[in-house]
Scaffold this active site. Structure first.
Site, short mmCIF file in Angstrom:
data_model
loop_
_atom_site.label_atom_id
_atom_site.label_comp_id
_atom_site.label_asym_id
_atom_site.label_seq_id
_atom_site.Cartn_x
_atom_site.Cartn_y
_atom_site.Cartn_z
N GLY A 91 0.63 -1.28 0.05
CA GLY A 91 0.07 -0.31 0.12
C GLY A 91 0.70 0.97 0.13
O GLY A 91 1.74 1.69 0.49
N ALA B 135 -0.60 6.11 4.26
CA ALA B 135 -0.48 5.09 5.64
C ALA B 135 0.27 4.35 5.32
O ALA B 135 2.34 4.78 5.82
CB ALA B 135 -1.06 4.13 6.34
N GLY B 136 1.00 4.18 3.94
CA GLY B 136 1.74 3.16 3.30
C GLY B 136 2.72 3.97 3.11
O GLY B 136 4.57 3.49 2.91
N HIS C 34 -21.82 8.02 4.50
CA HIS C 34 -21.44 9.64 4.60
C HIS C 34 -22.95 9.91 4.08
O HIS C 34 -23.66 9.26 2.86
CB HIS C 34 -20.70 10.34 3.36
CG HIS C 34 -20.11 11.34 4.22
ND1 HIS C 34 -20.82 12.56 2.83
CD2 HIS C 34 -19.06 11.61 4.25
CE1 HIS C 34 -20.30 13.72 3.84
NE2 HIS C 34 -19.39 12.92 3.96
N ARG D 164 -23.09 13.20 11.11
CA ARG D 164 -22.79 12.15 9.35
C ARG D 164 -24.08 10.73 9.42
O ARG D 164 -24.89 10.81 8.54
CB ARG D 164 -21.75 11.12 8.80
CG ARG D 164 -20.82 12.48 8.16
CD ARG D 164 -19.36 12.19 8.26
NE ARG D 164 -18.62 13.08 7.77
CZ ARG D 164 -17.24 13.01 7.52
NH1 ARG D 164 -16.62 12.31 7.60
NH2 ARG D 164 -16.81 14.13 7.14
N SER E 179 -8.56 10.76 9.26
CA SER E 179 -8.52 9.58 9.02
C SER E 179 -6.57 10.03 8.09
O SER E 179 -6.08 8.60 8.25
CB SER E 179 -9.14 9.14 7.75
OG SER E 179 -8.75 8.21 7.13
C1 LIG Z 1 -14.08 10.66 -0.79
C2 LIG Z 1 -13.16 10.92 0.05
C3 LIG Z 1 -12.91 12.59 0.89
C4 LIG Z 1 -12.82 11.69 1.61
N1 LIG Z 1 -12.00 12.53 2.34
C5 LIG Z 1 -11.05 12.93 3.75
C6 LIG Z 1 -10.62 14.39 4.64
O1 LIG Z 1 -10.94 15.15 3.97
N2 LIG Z 1 -10.11 14.10 5.77
C7 LIG Z 1 -9.42 12.68 6.00
O2 LIG Z 1 -9.00 12.37 6.81
N3 LIG Z 1 -10.21 11.61 5.31
C8 LIG Z 1 -10.55 11.80 4.59
N4 LIG Z 1 -11.04 10.67 3.82
C9 LIG Z 1 -10.37 9.11 4.16
C10 LIG Z 1 -9.27 8.40 4.02
O3 LIG Z 1 -8.58 9.55 2.48
C11 LIG Z 1 -8.78 7.11 3.96
O4 LIG Z 1 -9.53 7.23 4.58
C12 LIG Z 1 -7.14 7.21 4.27
O5 LIG Z 1 -7.16 8.23 2.71
C13 LIG Z 1 -6.92 6.03 3.20
O6 LIG Z 1 -5.73 5.72 3.59
P1 LIG Z 1 -4.53 4.35 4.01
O7 LIG Z 1 -3.56 4.53 3.27
O8 LIG Z 1 -5.30 3.10 4.50
O9 LIG Z 1 -5.15 3.25 2.33
P2 LIG Z 1 -5.57 3.87 0.74
O10 LIG Z 1 -4.66 5.34 0.19
O11 LIG Z 1 -6.65 3.27 0.61
O12 LIG Z 1 -4.14 2.95 -0.23
C14 LIG Z 1 -4.96 1.17 0.01
C15 LIG Z 1 -3.31 0.88 -1.19
O13 LIG Z 1 -2.84 -0.56 -0.56
C16 LIG Z 1 -2.52 -0.89 -1.92
N5 LIG Z 1 -3.63 -2.25 -1.70
C17 LIG Z 1 -4.86 -2.39 -0.95
N6 LIG Z 1 -4.76 -4.11 -1.70
C18 LIG Z 1 -3.79 -4.07 -2.04
C19 LIG Z 1 -3.47 -5.54 -2.56
N7 LIG Z 1 -3.93 -6.87 -2.45
N8 LIG Z 1 -1.93 -5.69 -3.33
C20 LIG Z 1 -1.19 -4.51 -3.37
N9 LIG Z 1 -1.74 -3.27 -2.85
C21 LIG Z 1 -2.89 -3.30 -2.69
C22 LIG Z 1 -3.53 0.34 -2.93
O14 LIG Z 1 -2.71 -0.33 -4.10
C23 LIG Z 1 -3.05 1.05 -1.69
O15 LIG Z 1 -1.89 1.96 -2.85
C24 LIG Z 1 -12.36 10.30 2.38
C25 LIG Z 1 -12.47 9.44 1.68
C26 LIG Z 1 -13.47 9.54 0.92
C27 LIG Z 1 -13.39 8.15 0.08
#
Ligand SMILES: Cc1cc2nc3c(=O)[nH]c(=O)nc-3n(C[C@H](O)[C@H](O)[C@H](O)COP(=O)(O)OP(=O)(O)OC[C@H]3O[C@@H](n4cnc5c(N)ncnc54)[C@H](O)[C@@H]3O)c2cc1C
Ligand code: SF4
Ligand code: FES
Lengths: 249, 639
Positions: free
Chosen positions: B41, B45-46, B267, B331, B441
């Site tokens: 990921g 986070a990643g 939402h 929400r 988040s």
């Molecule tokens: C429209 C929208 C607006 C938002 N706005 C906000 C905001 O304003 N403020 C806030 O704090 N939060 C917001 N959120 C929430 C927030 O964006 C997410 O919770 C957060 O970005 C998740 O980050 P992450 O790094 O955990 O995962 P992600 O950004 O989802 O990254 C997942 C990663 O894992 C990889 N991956 C997944 N499965 C596999 C696999 N099987 N094999 C290889 N790679 C894989 C993907 O390629 C990707 O690189 C919003 C969410 C949405 C949907």
């Protein structure tokens, strides 16, 4: 409505591709362009045929995954939208739509409408960053940033890395992409320190990867989904020139 | 007997992290070179985790399924990122951020973790700024702030409506810098299919190269999952369409417990479903509810255009039901109220599944210019999709699946119940309890990645220095490769009649109807039955065209949807078990006379952590009891 499609099909990077014709009935004008392609694929799967491969993810114009060359324009005919934001209300019943992948030597086709844009990642690795490790950061308010400059940096930073600028350019230059990143960082005090080195390294990498040179046609600016201004290219050129004269630190 | 130990350090809340950091084991720079870490990921986070670990000197292999790390779903976050910096001198503090998150999560999150993320929140803003993120500034040059729902201070940092893009690109550039230095090997267009354990510890993964179709083995001393949330289980959601739960699900099936799987945030304000082909629901920011008024017609079959309906024939139902908070209720409350109106036949639009969000009064009072200044880009986004101008006619909106509070259960070290397997960002069950507050988040993901995981993973790796990197030729890897291949081949061999997407849509509908905004015992039991039936049908009648050794997008979807069936069942089981309502989890049997959510603290003040026991066996529930020593547990009310 009923739409005729002329779509580029290519099995893999090594094979030769060709256009194939498809017809799709029942297209609703509320559908997005990609939803229309989804519908086509569902139909093809139903007929036991191969679906058309195309790239997409966010479907709201921000991730930069999608990128189709539609009727001779990257991202279609709309202004400042990604392919995923194009809607079928822009077309009419009976229209024939030609859909191709990005055409550029540095973006080889991998399958159908999917190209390899890894070259952009390589340019970024060559210098599109500020050299600071986690834990080394000063207080974010220690460097005051002029609001206009912050806003300008943001405008440059809104590039989604889609590659439409390259596809639009007759020289397949990546100048708009590179200039946007270099300018964003050099406009900010935290990025200014290594601005010269960054400009030299990113431009060198761009050349090395086979992107053409910029002849200021401005085609990139017109087709960029984020409206990135070619002013930034001027800024990068100035930075690059002065860096070539002085020794890069 | 529960096997759960959250490993929360002793001592007062505000000292825990500092003291613990000081007591943790370290790995010397010389030894870090000998240790390999896999990060799955590249989101908020990643990417920070990978970059920070590489900066420390570890060898890092990073995976994502997109063509570039920069496209992880985090790029789509809009509104902002929280930090308790008290820049507005309005009484913000680490404690207040902690308090808001615990209360916002309806007292279902772990105190120690939440306090820690609040503690590191300020450093995140410093770090991202240093990496070149152009956060909004005031005229004096200092950072600007905005206010988000559920809080009384102004602590949200932002970059227009594209905060996610900007913070992600900051972290991505740090990642690329380490790629250039040779400390990170970036493997994009890779799908993780299996987690590999050696002697009970996480030691690698098996992936499919999405271009060549090759099944590859990758070994490491520790594995970090930063694979995001599973809101796409509803098919239609605000997430990027390829987001999925498979990485976490594969870990679950190898023994990692799954925490609170049924906690999903719906939402309230997203662009509604317009047609059958719709693949995605676009979020309209929470901030719109500051000036927009939500209503439906008072009579059921009112076919007039919204602007032709006079005020006395409109039902401003939020203002009616919640006079104190009006359109600004949280929400979950706003989402349920919209559903209630539509379920009772008052919805608008072609499908009847929409309500109006009307700016008429705000435009009249403040003028077009002022409204444009506040919401211009959102109005444009709306118009691009629907063709309607919100300046002239009300927006139509409806709730949509958005964020999964549930995820892999982790202890204070962010380690799952599998030694050496860590989960960060939205992929873990995390810090948001039963409901996440806006803009927290990105904060949690970045906090996990930059400032928490690098310490806790070192503490683990300190004992792994002498363990050599396993060869990928050992039976553990070979077996995983075989499993992955067999499963993929099975999809191709079914040769049924229905597409993956058609199954995903049907699953999404079941989940939305019975395991969505409002749940009850009967519906949840029915959901489990329906999922079972659909899953059976899938395994005999799905059609996956193409081959293994080529780009095959249908095959990619197939494994995701196959995993979703299993996860869907666990969500329903979890929702069935929790007979209380809390945060986003609304059990109709547990509500007040006025129809509000009712927690049952004496029975359910715990995290549900589910253990996999085999495909045909029921999962086993473990409970992590939550104790609140630093906060008074109260009832939420918005009347
Ligand atoms: C429209 C929208 C607006 C938002 N706005 C906000 C905001 O304003 N403020 C806030 O704090 N939060 C917001 N959120 C929430 C927030 O964006 C997410 O919770 C957060 O970005 C998740 O980050 P992450 O790094 O955990 O995962 P992600 O950004 O989802 O990254 C997942 C990663 O894992 C990889 N991956 C997944 N499965 C596999 C696999 N099987 N094999 C290889 N790679 C894989 C993907 O390629 C990707 O690189 C919003 C969410 C949405 C949907
Ligand atoms: S500059 Fe514009 S066209 Fe080029 S990659 Fe960036 S967003 Fe796309
Ligand atoms: S799919 Fe993300 S920009 Fe089009």
């Amino acid at each position: 409505m009923k739409i005729k499609l002329n779509i580029w099909k290519q099995s893999n990077a090594k094979s030769k591709g060709k256009f194939e014709r498809f017809e799709l009935d029942g297209v609703d004008e509320e559908m997005s362009f990609l939803e229309m392609l989804d519908a086509l694929n569902e139909k093809l799967i139903g007929e036991n045929k191969e679906p058309v491969a195309f790239e997409h993810d966010c479907r709201e114009g921000i991730c930069g995954s999608c990128g189709l060359y539609i009727n001779g324009h990257p991202h279609g005919t709309g202004s400042e939208i990604g392919t995923c934001q194009l809607h079928m209300r822009e077309f009419k019943d009976g229209d024939t739509i030609t859909v191709e992948p990005w055409r550029a030597q540095s973006f080889p086709v991998l399958k159908d409408l999917i190209v390899d844009r890894n070259a952009f990642d390589k340019i970024m690795a060559a210098g599109g960053f500020v050299s600071v490790d986690a834990g080394q950061a000063p207080d974010a308010n220690a460097n005051l940033v002029n609001k206009n400059k912050a806003d300008k940096a943001f405008d440059a930073a809104s590039c989604i890395g889609c590659g439409a600028c390259v596809a639009a350019c007759k020289n397949s230059s990546a100048m708009l992409f590179v200039a946007a990143k270099a300018s964003q960082l050099s406009l900010l005090p935290q990025g200014k320190v290594e601005a010269k080195r960054r400009a030299l390294n990113m431009v060198a990498k761009m050349d090395e990867l086979g992107f053409g040179s910029c002849t200021n046609t401005g085609a990139c600016e017109i087709e960029c989904p984020k409206g990135i201004s070619i002013e930034y290219i001027g800024q990068l050129n100035r930075e690059y020139l002065s860096a070539s004269f002085s020794e890069a630190e | 007997m529960s096997k759960l130990d959250a490993k929360i350090p002793e001592g007062p809340l505000s000292d825990k992290w500092t003291k613990y950091k000081a007591s943790m084991k370290l790995v010397s720079p010389n030894n870090r070179k000998k240790l390999d870490i896999i990060v799955v990921g590249t989101g908020i986070a990643g990417a920070p985790a990978a970059a920070s670990l590489a900066e420390m000197g570890y060898n890092v292999k990073v995976f994502c399924f997109q063509d570039s790390a920069r496209r992880a779903h985090s790029v789509a976050a809009q509104g902002g990122i929280n930090a308790s910096r008290n820049n507005k001198n309005d009484g913000d503090s680490v404690y207040r951020l902690f308090y808001d998150m615990i209360k916002g999560g309806d007292y279902r999150a772990r105190e120690a973790n939440v306090y820690r993320v609040a503690e590191v929140s300020s450093d995140i803003i410093d770090q991202l700024t240093a990496q070149g993120v152009p956060f909004a500034r005031e005229y004096g040059g200092t950072l600007a702030n905005r206010t988000f729902g559920g809080v009384q201070v102004s602590r949200t940092f932002y970059a227009q409506g594209q905060t996610g893009q900007q913070v992600l690109l900051g972290a991505y550039s740090a990642l690329k810098r380490q790629v250039a230095k040779g400390k990170i090997q970036m493997l994009s267009r890779q799908q993780m299919l299996e987690l590999v354990l050696v002697d009970g510890k996480a030691k690698g993964i098996v992936t499919r190269n999405l271009v060549s179709g090759d099944i590859e083995s990758h070994a490491a001393h520790a594995v970090v999952l930063a694979s995001g949330g599973y809101g796409t289980i509803y098919y239609l959601s605000t997430l990027a369409v390829n987001s999925n739960g498979s990485a976490a699900w594969q870990a679950y099936k190898k023994g990692a417990f799954f925490g609170n799987p049924s906690f999903v945030q719906i939402h309230p304000t997203s662009i509604p479903v317009l047609n059958d082909y719709q693949a995605k629901l676009t979020l309209m920011s929470e901030s719109l509810r500051n000036d927009g008024r939500i209503w439906v017609p008072k009579s059921k079959d009112d076919k007039r255009l919204p602007n032709e309906i006079p005020d006395e024939e409109r039902d401003y139902y939020l203002e009616r039901r919640y006079p104190a908070f009006g359109n600004l209720v949280p929400r979950d409350v706003a989402a349920r109220a919209a559903k209630e109106r539509c379920d009772n036949g008052f919805g608008v639009g072609k499908t009847g599944l929409a309500v109006y969000l009307d700016f008429r009064d705000a435009v009249k009072k403040q003028g077009v210019k002022a409204i444009q200044g506040k919401y211009g880009n959102l109005f444009d986004l709306y118009q691009k999709i629907t063709g309607d101008s919100p300046y002239e006619t009300p927006m139509m909106i409806y709730p949509a699946g958005h964020y999964t509070m549930g995820g892999l259960w982790v202890d204070y070290n962010l380690m799952t119940t599998i030694p050496g397997l860590f989960a960060i960002g939205e992929a873990n069950f995390s810090d948001h309890g039963a409901n996440r507050l806006g803009a927290s988040s990105l904060m949690q993901g970045a906090g996990d990645g930059y400032f928490i995981l690098p310490y806790t993973i070192s503490n683990y790796l300190a004992d792994e220095i002498t363990t050599p990197l396993p060869s990928t030729d050992i039976p553990e890897f070979q077996e995983a490769v075989e499993n992955a291949k067999m499963r993929l081949q099975k999809f191709l061999d079914i040769k049924g009649t229905k597409s993956i997407t058609s199954f995903h849509k049907r699953l999404g509908k079941i989940m939305w109807d019975y395991v969505g905004m409002s749940r009850n015992e009967e519906g949840l039991k029915k959901a489990i039955e329906l999922i079972d039936q659909l899953q059976k049908e899938f395994w005999v009648d799905v059609r996956v065209p193409g081959k293994l050794d080529e780009i095959n997008q249908e095959l990619e979807k197939a494994s995701r949807v196959a995993d979703f069936f299993e996860l869907a069942k666990l969500m329903a089981i979890d929702a069935l078990n929790r007979k209380e309502s809390c945060g986003a989890h609304f059990r109709e049997e547990s509500q007040t006379e006025g129809g509000e959510a009712q927690r049952i603290d004496k029975d359910y003040s715990y995290v549900s952590a589910w253990e996999y026991k085999g495909n045909d066996k029921d999962p086993v529930l473990h409970k992590e009891t939550l104790t609140f020593d630093n906060i008074e547990v109260k009832v939420r009310s918005y009347k």
